[in-house]
Design an enzyme around this catalytic site. Structure first.
Site, mmCIF file in Angstrom:
data_model
loop_
_atom_site.group_PDB
_atom_site.id
_atom_site.type_symbol
_atom_site.label_atom_id
_atom_site.label_comp_id
_atom_site.label_asym_id
_atom_site.label_seq_id
_atom_site.Cartn_x
_atom_site.Cartn_y
_atom_site.Cartn_z
ATOM 1 N N VAL A 177 0.960 -1.246 -0.052
ATOM 2 C CA VAL A 177 -0.066 -0.125 0.002
ATOM 3 C C VAL A 177 0.863 1.139 0.000
ATOM 4 O O VAL A 177 0.327 2.462 -0.091
ATOM 5 C CB VAL A 177 -0.845 -0.071 1.122
ATOM 6 C CG1 VAL A 177 -1.835 -0.983 1.177
ATOM 7 C CG2 VAL A 177 -0.163 0.080 2.574
ATOM 8 N N TYR B 209 5.358 4.657 21.624
ATOM 9 C CA TYR B 209 4.320 4.753 20.510
ATOM 10 C C TYR B 209 4.774 5.889 19.471
ATOM 11 O O TYR B 209 4.339 5.753 18.474
ATOM 12 C CB TYR B 209 3.168 4.641 20.861
ATOM 13 C CG TYR B 209 2.028 4.027 20.070
ATOM 14 C CD1 TYR B 209 2.322 2.526 19.396
ATOM 15 C CD2 TYR B 209 1.015 4.632 19.316
ATOM 16 C CE1 TYR B 209 1.518 1.953 18.635
ATOM 17 C CE2 TYR B 209 0.135 3.895 18.686
ATOM 18 C CZ TYR B 209 0.262 2.509 18.239
ATOM 19 O OH TYR B 209 -0.657 1.979 17.229
ATOM 20 N N LYS C 158 -2.087 7.305 14.122
ATOM 21 C CA LYS C 158 -3.509 6.939 14.619
ATOM 22 C C LYS C 158 -4.292 7.902 14.887
ATOM 23 O O LYS C 158 -5.533 7.516 14.325
ATOM 24 C CB LYS C 158 -3.302 5.699 15.858
ATOM 25 C CG LYS C 158 -2.423 4.510 15.563
ATOM 26 C CD LYS C 158 -3.368 3.792 14.567
ATOM 27 C CE LYS C 158 -2.593 2.271 14.421
ATOM 28 N NZ LYS C 158 -3.109 1.515 13.268
ATOM 29 N N ALA D 26 3.546 -6.431 14.298
ATOM 30 C CA ALA D 26 3.596 -5.075 14.399
ATOM 31 C C ALA D 26 3.778 -4.699 15.795
ATOM 32 O O ALA D 26 4.831 -3.573 15.855
ATOM 33 C CB ALA D 26 2.246 -4.540 13.954
#
Ligand SMILES: NC(=O)c1ccc[n+]([C@@H]2O[C@H](COP(=O)([O-])OP(=O)(O)OC[C@H]3O[C@@H](n4cnc5c(N)ncnc54)[C@H](O)[C@@H]3O)[C@@H](O)[C@H]2O)c1
Length: 252
Positions: free
Chosen positions: A64, A154, A161, A194
């Site tokens: 992608v 993160y 996100k 992941a």
């Protein structure tokens, strides 16, 4: 008993192995009667999924990072099975060195890569998916609480996100003209390929599980069952939303 997805054709993007959230979706959707089509990132992923995905499931390569790859993959799917009724987007990526330390360590190039693969890919999936989706279709993506809270290590994935969740709202508005819904599931922390990219991921999962209301983390199958609901006509009132499927971790 008839499943809630009987007669529906659904594309699942992002199965890497049996631990993948997308595989929990595969199991749940298959049990509800859906016909499934998978896209995989590269030959290595294909070798991995071929070990456990039934031979009669159509698998199409789709990296992608380039929108034209999404178009080509969806063209192949349309030519082979015709229109579809839904898409599960379970894809994210950030360079491992950006999943540790401080957010200020990340350079622009790796930030853009994380955005392209983790956020823009949903726009591509919606753009090309809407051209081959039946009325009443549904698109579901996977997000994480690190979009709203500063979760250790993160970092730029949390920022991605946040962008992904915002993308869900804009796409939900834009695709409504075709009666296609777009939603996200915010899953609790689960050990997958992941997640192992995030520094100290074991600690993250441990803390996350401790905060679950019953002390046990959510399973990929529980995530998949919610995805089945969001793809089905049982959820026509849920639009542009983020549903937590994390055993209550976000409450604590
Ligand atoms: N595991 C968790 O704790 C957790 C929690 C909340 C949300 N999520 C999200 O769930 C989704 C699925 O992740 P997962 O945890 O199941 O891990 P996973 O490693 O099993 O799946 C990630 C997938 O992304 C694919 N991918 C990465 N770059 C790609 C590219 N350029 N082109 C095509 N595919 C690409 C990989 O091939 C893989 O299939 C991700 O969006 C992740 O952020 C995971």
């Amino acid at each position: 008993m008839t499943g809630i997805l009987e007669g529906k054709k659904i594309i699942i993007m992002g199965v890497a192995n049996k631990r993948s959230l997308a595989y929990g979706c595969f199991q749940a959707l298959a049990e509800q009667g859906a016909q499934l089509i998978l896209t995989y990132q590269n030959e290595r992923m294909k070798r991995s999924i071929d070990k456990f995905i039934p031979e009669d499931v159509l698998e199409v390569e789709c990296d992608v990072s380039e929108p034209e790859n999404v178009k080509a993959a969806f063209d192949t799917i349309k030519a082979t099975v015709g229109n579809v009724d839904g898409i599960i987007h379970a894809i994210a990526y950030a360079d491992p060195e950006d999943l540790s330390g401080q957010t200020t360590d990340a350079g622009l190039e790796s930030f853009e890569k994380a955005q392209a693969i983790s956020v823009y890919s949903l726009i591509s999936a919606a753009k090309y998916g809407r051209e081959m989706m039946n009325e009443g279709g549904s698109i579901v993506t996977l997000t994480y609480m690190g979009s709203e809270r500063a979760v250790p290590n993160y970092n730029i994935m949390g920022i991605a996100k946040a962008g992904l969740e915002s993308t869900v709202r804009y796409l939900a508005r834009d695709l409504a003209v075709q009666n296609i819904r777009v939603n996200a599931i915010s899953a609790g922390a689960i050990k997958t390929l992941a997640v192992t990219g995030v520094k100290d991921y074991n600690k993250l999962i441990e803390i996350s599980n401790e905060r679950a209301v019953n002390g046990e983390g959510v399973t990929i199958r529980e995530v998949g069952d919610t995805a089945a609901f969001l793809l089905s006509p049982l959820s026509t009132g849920v639009v542009g939303d983020v549903i937590y499927v994390d055993k209550g971790t976000h409450l604590m």
